[in-house]
Design a protein around this motif. Structure first.
Motif, PDB file in Angstrom:
ATOM      1  N   PHE A 124       0.828  -1.205   0.000  1.00 51.09           N
ATOM      2  CA  PHE A 124       0.000   0.000   0.000  1.00 51.09           C
ATOM      3  C   PHE A 124       0.862   1.255   0.000  1.00 51.09           C
ATOM      4  O   PHE A 124       1.735   1.425   0.855  1.00 51.09           O
ATOM      5  N   PHE A 125       0.560   2.159  -0.930  1.00 54.57           N
ATOM      6  CA  PHE A 125       1.097   3.515  -0.896  1.00 54.57           C
ATOM      7  C   PHE A 125      -0.012   4.456  -0.442  1.00 54.57           C
ATOM      8  O   PHE A 125      -1.177   4.275  -0.778  1.00 54.57           O
ATOM      9  N   ARG A 126       0.362   5.482   0.285  1.00 53.15           N
ATOM     10  CA  ARG A 126      -0.604   6.477   0.760  1.00 53.15           C
ATOM     11  C   ARG A 126      -0.012   7.857   0.526  1.00 53.15           C
ATOM     12  O   ARG A 126       1.122   8.136   0.897  1.00 53.15           O
ATOM     13  N   TYR A 127      -0.821   8.749  -0.124  1.00 58.26           N
ATOM     14  CA  TYR A 127      -0.375  10.120  -0.359  1.00 58.26           C
ATOM     15  C   TYR A 127      -1.604  11.013  -0.325  1.00 58.26           C
ATOM     16  O   TYR A 127      -2.493  10.893  -1.183  1.00 58.26           O
ATOM     17  N   GLU A 128      -1.678  11.881   0.683  1.00 59.12           N
ATOM     18  CA  GLU A 128      -2.818  12.778   0.878  1.00 59.12           C
ATOM     19  C   GLU A 128      -4.106  11.959   0.902  1.00 59.12           C
ATOM     20  O   GLU A 128      -4.238  11.066   1.742  1.00 59.12           O
ATOM     21  N   ASN A 129      -5.060  12.206   0.007  1.00 54.53           N
ATOM     22  CA  ASN A 129      -6.328  11.472   0.030  1.00 54.53           C
ATOM     23  C   ASN A 129      -6.335  10.264  -0.900  1.00 54.53           C
ATOM     24  O   ASN A 129      -7.397   9.673  -1.135  1.00 54.53           O
ATOM     25  N   LEU A 130      -5.181   9.912  -1.423  1.00 54.21           N
ATOM     26  CA  LEU A 130      -5.086   8.798  -2.361  1.00 54.21           C
ATOM     27  C   LEU A 130      -4.407   7.612  -1.712  1.00 54.21           C
ATOM     28  O   LEU A 130      -3.552   7.754  -0.837  1.00 54.21           O
ATOM     29  N   ARG A 131      -4.793   6.420  -2.179  1.00 53.86           N
ATOM     30  CA  ARG A 131      -4.141   5.190  -1.755  1.00 53.86           C
ATOM     31  C   ARG A 131      -4.043   4.277  -2.975  1.00 53.86           C
ATOM     32  O   ARG A 131      -4.942   4.240  -3.799  1.00 53.86           O
ATOM     33  N   HIS A 132      -2.930   3.609  -3.078  1.00 47.92           N
ATOM     34  CA  HIS A 132      -2.782   2.623  -4.144  1.00 47.92           C
ATOM     35  C   HIS A 132      -2.153   1.376  -3.575  1.00 47.92           C
ATOM     36  O   HIS A 132      -1.207   1.447  -2.789  1.00 47.92           O
ATOM     37  N   SER A 133      -2.690   0.221  -3.968  1.00 44.76           N
ATOM     38  CA  SER A 133      -2.071  -1.039  -3.553  1.00 44.76           C
ATOM     39  C   SER A 133      -1.902  -1.946  -4.757  1.00 44.76           C
ATOM     40  O   SER A 133      -2.642  -1.859  -5.737  1.00 44.76           O
ATOM     41  N   VAL A 134      -0.893  -2.802  -4.662  1.00 41.35           N
ATOM     42  CA  VAL A 134      -0.576  -3.711  -5.748  1.00 41.35           C
ATOM     43  C   VAL A 134      -0.022  -4.988  -5.143  1.00 41.35           C
ATOM     44  O   VAL A 134       0.637  -4.969  -4.097  1.00 41.35           O
ATOM     45  N   GLY A 135      -0.315  -6.124  -5.782  1.00 40.31           N
ATOM     46  CA  GLY A 135       0.172  -7.391  -5.251  1.00 40.31           C
ATOM     47  C   GLY A 135       0.192  -8.471  -6.301  1.00 40.31           C
ATOM     48  O   GLY A 135      -0.335  -8.300  -7.414  1.00 40.31           O
ATOM     49  N   LEU A 211       2.250  -0.258 -14.741  1.00 38.70           N
ATOM     50  CA  LEU A 211       0.813  -0.049 -14.609  1.00 38.70           C
ATOM     51  C   LEU A 211       0.462   1.415 -14.812  1.00 38.70           C
ATOM     52  O   LEU A 211       1.333   2.289 -14.752  1.00 38.70           O
ATOM     53  N   PRO A 212      -0.811   1.711 -15.064  1.00 35.11           N
ATOM     54  CA  PRO A 212      -1.209   3.119 -15.241  1.00 35.11           C
ATOM     55  C   PRO A 212      -0.940   3.963 -14.001  1.00 35.11           C
ATOM     56  O   PRO A 212      -0.808   3.459 -12.884  1.00 35.11           O
ATOM     57  N   ASP A 213      -0.862   5.272 -14.229  1.00 34.17           N
ATOM     58  CA  ASP A 213      -0.766   6.274 -13.163  1.00 34.17           C
ATOM     59  C   ASP A 213       0.500   6.161 -12.326  1.00 34.17           C
ATOM     60  O   ASP A 213       0.489   6.373 -11.110  1.00 34.17           O
ATOM     61  N   TRP A 235       5.676   3.949  -6.844  1.00 35.91           N
ATOM     62  CA  TRP A 235       4.658   4.897  -7.281  1.00 35.91           C
ATOM     63  C   TRP A 235       5.346   6.219  -7.573  1.00 35.91           C
ATOM     64  O   TRP A 235       5.863   6.875  -6.677  1.00 35.91           O
ATOM     65  N   LEU A 236       5.361   6.587  -8.858  1.00 33.26           N
ATOM     66  CA  LEU A 236       5.885   7.876  -9.281  1.00 33.26           C
ATOM     67  C   LEU A 236       4.739   8.881  -9.155  1.00 33.26           C
ATOM     68  O   LEU A 236       3.929   9.042 -10.063  1.00 33.26           O
ATOM     69  N   ILE A 237       4.681   9.544  -8.013  1.00 31.32           N
ATOM     70  CA  ILE A 237       3.545  10.413  -7.703  1.00 31.32           C
ATOM     71  C   ILE A 237       3.571  11.665  -8.563  1.00 31.32           C
ATOM     72  O   ILE A 237       2.557  12.095  -9.108  1.00 31.32           O
ATOM     73  N   LEU A 242       8.862  10.112  -5.662  1.00 37.62           N
ATOM     74  CA  LEU A 242       8.629   8.681  -5.866  1.00 37.62           C
ATOM     75  C   LEU A 242       8.687   7.957  -4.530  1.00 37.62           C
ATOM     76  O   LEU A 242       9.515   8.258  -3.677  1.00 37.62           O
ATOM     77  N   GLN A 243       7.778   6.988  -4.358  1.00 37.21           N
ATOM     78  CA  GLN A 243       7.799   6.120  -3.187  1.00 37.21           C
ATOM     79  C   GLN A 243       8.071   4.686  -3.639  1.00 37.21           C
ATOM     80  O   GLN A 243       7.634   4.276  -4.712  1.00 37.21           O
ATOM     81  N   GLN A 244       8.764   3.932  -2.804  1.00 41.70           N
ATOM     82  CA  GLN A 244       9.095   2.552  -3.132  1.00 41.70           C
ATOM     83  C   GLN A 244       8.908   1.668  -1.896  1.00 41.70           C
ATOM     84  O   GLN A 244       9.281   2.051  -0.791  1.00 41.70           O
TER      85      GLN A 244
END
Length: 267
Positions: A124-135, A211-213, A235-237, A242-244
């Motif tokens: 899980f990545f978290r940035y402000e009001n967004l969250r993205h997870s991948v597995g 992946l997109p975004d 995640w290239l915000i 960038l977060q890893q």
């Protein structure tokens, strides 16, 4: 801040509550091991502190392309689910969740068992009001079966940030000079002091999915006991941020460490 302090078990629970208790409106997209879109559907993952403030009520609602709606509900009490190696997954005792103070997190499977499907984890990545997870999920023989991307927004659906793109993208060029900070959490939830870094991690032997975004996943084509393996998500915000997340399993197929790295482009 990136590092935890105090009791690791209590800090892990507090990090979870501080960053993830809200309604997350999302789009799930599942891909085959060859990178083809299998399916995509809408979701709502709602996590709230219960009235007694002793645990979490979770509702997952999925709306599929054919109009079918599926809903699942779980309750996780702090007393029974918050353990010294992470918070127990509401569906399976084999998985734990780990939370950094910054908001990044992961569901991890404690032990790879041959002959069973292996869910390597949800990063899980978290940035402000967004969250993205991948597995990634592996079949009974340890071969990569599918990967999943979940793009979520706690404010709007459809999100003003996430695109409608589903298909994988060509390789991204994120060259340049990057500077970052790295912290590592071990299986007993202890978090290292932050250390400066200048290079992102990457496993040449892994398969990489763009992946997109701004999301990309670097994961093994096959996992086996007797071979340590690493799963890396990025995640290239923005073009300069960038977060890893780096998830490692040891030679016994046991979860070993979870590392969060946050980079900024210096040029």
């Amino acid at each position: 801040m990136l590092s935890n302090s105090g009791d690791p078990q209590e800090q892990n629970w507090q990090n979870f509550c501080a960053n993830h208790l809200r309604d997350w409106y999302g789009i799930w997209t599942r891909y085959s091991a060859q990178g083809e879109v299998i399916e995509s559907f809408q979701s709502l993952r709602s996590l709230k502190l219960n009235q007694e403030q002793t645990g979490i009520d979770q509702t997952n609602r999925y709306t599929y392309a054919d109009g079918r709606i599926e809903e699942k509900n779980w309750q996780s009490t702090k007393q029974s689910k918050n353990l010294s190696d992470g918070i127990v997954h509401p569906k399976t005792s084999l998985m734990r969740s780990l939370y950094f103070e910054q908001g990044a997190a992961a569901w991890v499977t404690n032990q790879l068992k041959l002959g069973d499907f292996f869910h390597s984890g949800e990063l899980f990545f978290r940035y402000e009001n967004l969250r993205h997870s991948v597995g990634a999920v592996y079949d009974e023989s340890g071969g990569l079966l599918r990967i999943t991307s979940i793009r979520e927004d706690s404010l709007n659906f459809p999100s003003k940030y996430w695109s409608k793109q589903l298909e994988l993208l060509p390789k991204r060029n994120i060259s340049g000079k990057w500077q970052g900070i790295s912290v590592t959490m071990t299986s007993d939830l202890k978090v290292s002091l932050p250390v400066p870094i200048k290079q992102r991690s990457f496993c040449e032997e892994n398969e990489t999915f763009f992946l997109p975004d701004g999301i990309f996943l670097n994961c093994p084509k096959k996992v086996n006991i007797g071979n340590h393996f690493t799963i890396i998500a990025n995640w290239l915000i923005t073009s300069s941020h960038l977060q890893q997340l780096i998830l490692k399993y040891n030679l016994k197929g046991e979860f070993s460490t979870l590392t969060l790295e946050i980079f900024n482009r210096s040029e």
